[in-house]
Design a protein around this motif. Structure first.
Motif, mmCIF file in Angstrom:
data_model
loop_
_atom_site.group_PDB
_atom_site.id
_atom_site.type_symbol
_atom_site.label_atom_id
_atom_site.label_comp_id
_atom_site.label_asym_id
_atom_site.label_seq_id
_atom_site.Cartn_x
_atom_site.Cartn_y
_atom_site.Cartn_z
ATOM 1 N N ALA A 11 0.675 -1.507 0.029
ATOM 2 C CA ALA A 11 -0.071 0.446 0.188
ATOM 3 C C ALA A 11 1.019 1.292 0.462
ATOM 4 N N ALA A 177 -6.301 0.772 0.013
ATOM 5 C CA ALA A 177 -4.927 0.430 0.706
ATOM 6 C C ALA A 177 -4.586 0.808 2.069
ATOM 7 N N THR A 181 -4.754 -1.567 4.585
ATOM 8 C CA THR A 181 -3.663 -2.465 5.882
ATOM 9 C C THR A 181 -2.915 -1.932 6.387
#
Length: 400
Positions: A11, A177, A181
């Motif tokens: 990410a 993202a 994450t």
């Protein structure tokens, strides 16, 4: 222990890819953007200057001001600002308003990039810190191989405004993202004050080394920012062809960076740096020669374009190693200032290249860029000379 890279690392790498694409993609759509806004290509190129200069000036301050902020919250807010700035950029009809939006996007990027590096360094497993950092930095090279070409093709097919829509979409993907994450990382209480971060600037050899970094990037970006008008006049290249050139440049640049790093380890930073700058000068001389032979087939120029990208990215790794050696104990702080120096070089390349383009046309860009790289070599030589007394005195105090 698994060697698979964690999702949060991917990410952060994609986020770096997004920011670099947003900065560099102007080079691919410059002719159409400038024509539509009623400004010259030299003036249009200053959008790169504005973004990069805003980043360079904001990053050191932002890293201190936001040091106590939660990392996820910081990145979320900054990426939302980035998405909004690019979405609005797709709608504007005024060049000054577009410049203001580019500055806002740069401020957002400047808040995220130092935090991304800090998170990567702190969360990397033992013995893998360098590898993790290299992956995040790889987002920059990846933007040249994929982001800028795709943005150029989108701009060619749907208009330059669609390129900013693409940047906003990339920002949204980065935001999702990161939110999904990124681990909850506590801010580092030992980040230090702005004075601490700027302390290396008290060492003349470090200042000269940072100026050398600025000159290295400036010389390369003089050509890259105005690559579209240069190739249009030299080989009749349009947006599709320029997009493929950026793919080639990204791949060659990645290879050049790897070779430059290995050469710095094997030959020493000074020899690798000299080799890279001499190679850059030779390629710029070749560009100057072929300019007198135009028009040429773009296919015939591809080997030379690949060499240009390769030697351009060869130079930064040994330059950074040399900067670390010049800084001594202040190496980490000097390396933090390096990212600002890089973006000052990017902004300077857009500004100085625009002046050359406006006054003399694109044909003089390679020769001017070569002169700037020679200046970089002189600056690093001066930095080594300034640092020599300190090294000598240290040896005399600790020697037996």
């Amino acid at each position: 222990m698994s060697t698979r890279a964690p999702a949060w690392l991917a990410a952060l790498t994609f986020t770096m890819f997004t920011f670099a694409t947003d900065d560099y993609v102007i080079a691919g759509v410059l002719p159409a953007l400038s024509r539509d806004l009623g400004v010259s290509e030299a003036v249009g190129g200053q959008l790169v200057t504005g973004f990069s200069l805003a980043f360079a000036l904001t990053a050191p301050v932002a890293s201190v001001v936001t040091a106590s902020w939660p990392r996820r919250g910081l990145m979320t807010g900054a990426l939302l600002l980035f998405v909004a700035a690019n979405g609005a950029a797709a709608l504007v009809t005024s060049y000054p308003v577009l410049m203001g939006l580019r500055v806002l996007a740069a401020v957002a990027a400047a808040a995220v990039v130092p935090a991304a590096y800090a998170i990567t360094a702190s969360q990397a497993p033992a013995g893998r810190q360098g590898r993790y950092l290299a992956l995040v930095m790889g987002g920059l090279t990846g933007s040249l191989m994929l982001g800028v070409p795709i943005g150029t093709w989108v701009g060619g097919a749907f208009g330059w405004r669609a390129t900013f829509v693409l940047a906003a979409l990339l920002g949204l993907v980065s935001l999702v993202a990161v939110r999904r994450t990124l681990p909850r990382v506590a801010p580092d209480p030992a980040e230090g004050s702005l004075r601490d971060r700027l302390a290396p600037l008290a060492r003349p050899q470090v200042v000269a080394g940072l100026l050398g970094i600025v000159a290295i990037v400036l010389g390369s970006m003089m050509v890259m920012t105005y690559l579209a008008p240069f190739l249009r006049e030299l080989a009749g290249a349009g947006p599709v062809e320029v997009g493929w050139v950026f793919v080639l440049a990204g791949a060659a640049g990645f290879a050049g960076g790897q070779l430059g790093g290995r050469a710095g380890d094997r030959w020493g930073a000074d020899r690798a740096l000299i080799a890279g700058i001499c190679g850059f000068g030779a390629v710029m001389a070749a560009f100057t020669v072929v300019w007198g032979l135009r028009p040429l087939a773009l296919l015939a120029l591809l080997p030379l374009l690949a060499l240009w990208a390769g030697v351009s990215w060869w130079i930064p790794p040994p330059a950074q190693v040399r900067l670390l050696a010049l800084a001594g104990p202040a190496g980490p702080q000097a390396l933090a200032l390096n990212s600002s120096a890089v973006y000052v070089g990017v902004s300077g390349g857009g500004a100085l290249g625009g002046v050359v383009l406006e006054w003399h046309g694109p044909g003089l860009l390679p020769a001017a860029a070569a002169v700037v790289e020679v200046v970089a070599l002189v600056l690093f030589w001066q930095a080594s000379r300034l640092g020599r007394p300190a090294v000598t005195s240290t040896v005399s105090r600790t020697g037996t």
